[in-house]
Enzyme design. Structure first.
Site, mmCIF file in Angstrom:
data_model
loop_
_atom_site.group_PDB
_atom_site.id
_atom_site.type_symbol
_atom_site.label_atom_id
_atom_site.label_comp_id
_atom_site.label_asym_id
_atom_site.label_seq_id
_atom_site.Cartn_x
_atom_site.Cartn_y
_atom_site.Cartn_z
ATOM 1 N N HIS A 71 0.832 -1.208 0.000
ATOM 2 C CA HIS A 71 0.000 0.000 0.000
ATOM 3 C C HIS A 71 0.872 1.266 0.000
ATOM 4 O O HIS A 71 2.040 1.230 0.362
ATOM 5 C CB HIS A 71 -0.897 0.001 1.242
ATOM 6 C CG HIS A 71 -0.098 -0.108 2.505
ATOM 7 N ND1 HIS A 71 0.572 0.957 3.045
ATOM 8 C CD2 HIS A 71 0.181 -1.170 3.294
ATOM 9 C CE1 HIS A 71 1.225 0.575 4.114
ATOM 10 N NE2 HIS A 71 1.014 -0.723 4.299
ATOM 11 N N GLY A 72 0.267 2.394 -0.342
ATOM 12 C CA GLY A 72 0.997 3.659 -0.358
ATOM 13 C C GLY A 72 1.206 4.229 1.042
ATOM 14 O O GLY A 72 0.860 3.582 2.047
#
Ligand SMILES: *[C@@H]1O[C@H](CO)[C@@H](O)[C@H](O)[C@H]1NC(C)=O
Ligand SMILES: *[C@@H]1O[C@H](CO)[C@@H](O)[C@H](O)[C@H]1NC(C)=O
Ligand SMILES: *[C@@H]1O[C@H](CO)[C@@H](O)[C@H](O)[C@H]1NC(C)=O
Ligand SMILES: *[C@@H]1O[C@H](CO)[C@@H](O)[C@H](O)[C@H]1NC(C)=O
Ligand SMILES: *[C@@H]1O[C@H](CO)[C@@H](O)[C@H](O)[C@H]1NC(C)=O
Length: 454
Positions: A71-72
């Site tokens: 994920h970011g």
């Protein structure tokens, strides 16, 4: 660079300190910005950078792309926010003399804006990380991302991963028609959070304090002690009021403020580059023993994902051989650093000759196992299967390339950045045939909690 020793007016101090974090940001471990591994993105987030030069063989056309993403950029977890709140409250309780303790004064004035409810959620920067990554991948593989190709999008059930998957999809843009039967993000924790489903890992590593003995020993060791003393002195606090966890939270805050808000926070001023190296090692030690080479079960638990990757590659090869359309040309899966790190260890990447130990910090200065280089936010491992024209009949038609964070990786078996699919499968034959998630993850019948039994 020396931090706040001189008594300086606050504003001037912050200006003077600004460059310090530039020196620290390379040591943020799993809290590193993606730009640390691809600095060209700071100037142009859509640039393909130096990796773009290494194009695949001209006679080869990509058949399938499989991307496993972290994920970011995310917010701190509730636990981290709580500890930061405690540390901040402590600084507010004993107002320091600004002249004697400029760092403490600056931190007391720092607005504590994190709330526990943010609990590890995707930050706005995290959405941008994913949208931009999607656009760069599409630019790098136009044939695969062309209109009407089917995208299979799977994710861990965690909110930040689902949001990352949605942002990735958005990044591909509305003009890109990805077929009518396309599902939204499909949750699949057995693939993306295999570690939660592996009883042996949970019992013997995750929930076993003894398994992290190297991490605990380093927290009490001479390198950390030095950092603790320096931070205590900068804050004018008795050293007994600090511990490794609190110092780590201050360092984490420096990293979060940069990743989330793109600012150099006064928390960074507590640390020199030397301190940052120590705190990076602490982070890497934990990754090593919990997710990396420390215990076999860490990586063996990922063979369910590894095998799934090869099953889909196999299927694409079969479909290609029988001139059928490729049913899954694009597979994108969003998970965690904890998803990628074990998978890379299973495949033998970033393995040092010596294990990471509490007492070999200095010897590990040039280690390969640096989490910040491997799994920053938005880290991505991409497998690309090519079909190559056989101008030379004895040449293998199917080739594979692997990219980590958009840079071609050298394969373990050849040191080359492209491999025939047959050679790759041959090299990993044992894992493909003999690693069975269910058996690997079964708890041993005997009562073992001792670390050496792992
Ligand atoms: C997750 O993926 C595995 C392997 O592809 C598959 O067998 C399983 O059915 C999937 N689970 C869900 C909930 O989609
Ligand atoms: C982050 O800050 C730097 C320096 O202040 C600036 O050059 C850069 O454009 C900023 N990046 C973003 C994404 O705002
Ligand atoms: C075909 O490729 C093989 C292996 O790469 C090589 O040994 C052989 O000389 C090549 N033959 C021709 C006609 O290029
Ligand atoms: C790859 O390169 C490394 C370092 O140069 C070397 O130690 C290793 O033996 C090489 N592996 C293969 C398979 O050629
Ligand atoms: C395993 O041994 C530990 C200590 O020796 C004990 O506390 C625990 O109850 C035992 N667990 C089982 C399942 O027997």
């Amino acid at each position: 660079m020396a931090p706040c020793r001189a008594a300086a007016p606050l504003l001037l101090l912050l200006l003077v300190l600004r460059p310090a974090s530039a020196g620290l940001s390379g040591y943020f471990g799993t809290k590193s910005r993606y730009e640390e591994v691809n600095p060209h993105l700071v100037r142009d987030p859509l640039s393909l950078g130096p990796g773009a030069i290494e194009s695949p063989p001209v006679t080869c056309a990509p058949l399938q792309l499989r991307a496993v993403l972290r994920h970011g950029t995310r917010y701190p977890t509730a636990g981290q926010v709580r500890r930061l709140g405690e540390l901040h409250a402590r600084l507010l309780r004993r107002p320091a003399e600004p002249a004697a303790c400029p760092a403490a004064a600056a931190l007391a004035a720092w607005p504590m804006w994190y709330e526990e409810s943010l609990d590890g959620r995707l930050a706005p920067q995290g959405r941008r990380d994913m949208e931009q990554l999607a656009r760069r991948l599409a630019a790098r593989f136009p044939a695969l991302f062309a209109a009407r190709r089917r995208l299979a999008l799977a994710s861990s059930s965690k909110h930040r991963c689902l949001q990352s998957g949605a942002a990735f999809r958005r990044g591909l843009g509305p003009d890109l028609s990805l077929g009518g039967d396309e599902v939204e993000v499909q949750v699949n924790d057995s693939l993306m959070r295999f570690f939660d489903h592996c009883a042996k890992f949970v019992a013997l590593v995750e929930e076993n304090d003894a398994a992290m003995c190297q991490v605990s020993a380093f927290k009490e060791g001479p390198e950390m002690k030095k950092v603790l003393e320096k931070v205590a002195s900068a804050l004018c606090l008795p050293v007994e009021e600090l511990n490794a966890d609190l110092v780590q939270v201050a360092f984490l805050t420096c990293s979060y403020e940069l990743a989330i808000k793109n600012v150099t926070s006064p928390w960074c001023s507590l640390f020199t580059e030397e301190d940052a190296k120590v705190l990076e090692y602490l982070n890497d030690l934990k990754q090593y023993w919990k997710r990396g080479y420390g215990y076999d079960i860490n990586s063996r638990s990922s063979c369910i994902l590894f095998q799934d990757i090869f099953q889909h590659l196999d299927k694409a090869v079969e479909e290609s051989k029988s001139s059928k359309p490729i049913s899954s040309p694009l597979i994108v899966q969003v998970g965690h650093a904890e998803t990628l790190q074990p998978l890379l260890a299973l495949m033998g990447f970033f393995k040092d000759k010596e294990p990471l130990l509490a007492n070999n910090f200095a010897r590990q200065t040039h280690r390969k196992f640096r989490s910040g280089r491997i799994v920053p936010y938005a880290a991505n491992l991409v497998f690309v299967l090519y079909h190559c024209d056989h101008m030379n009949a004895s040449r293998e038609e199917y080739q594979v390339q692997m990219l980590l964070n958009e840079r071609p990786m050298s394969f373990q078996h050849s040191n080359e950045t492209i491999s025939t699919y047959a050679d790759l499968k041959d090299y990993y034959r044992d894992i493909l045939e003999n690693c069975h998630f269910k058996e690997e993850c079964e708890l041993p019948k005997v009562n073992v909690t001792a670390v050496d039994e792992l």
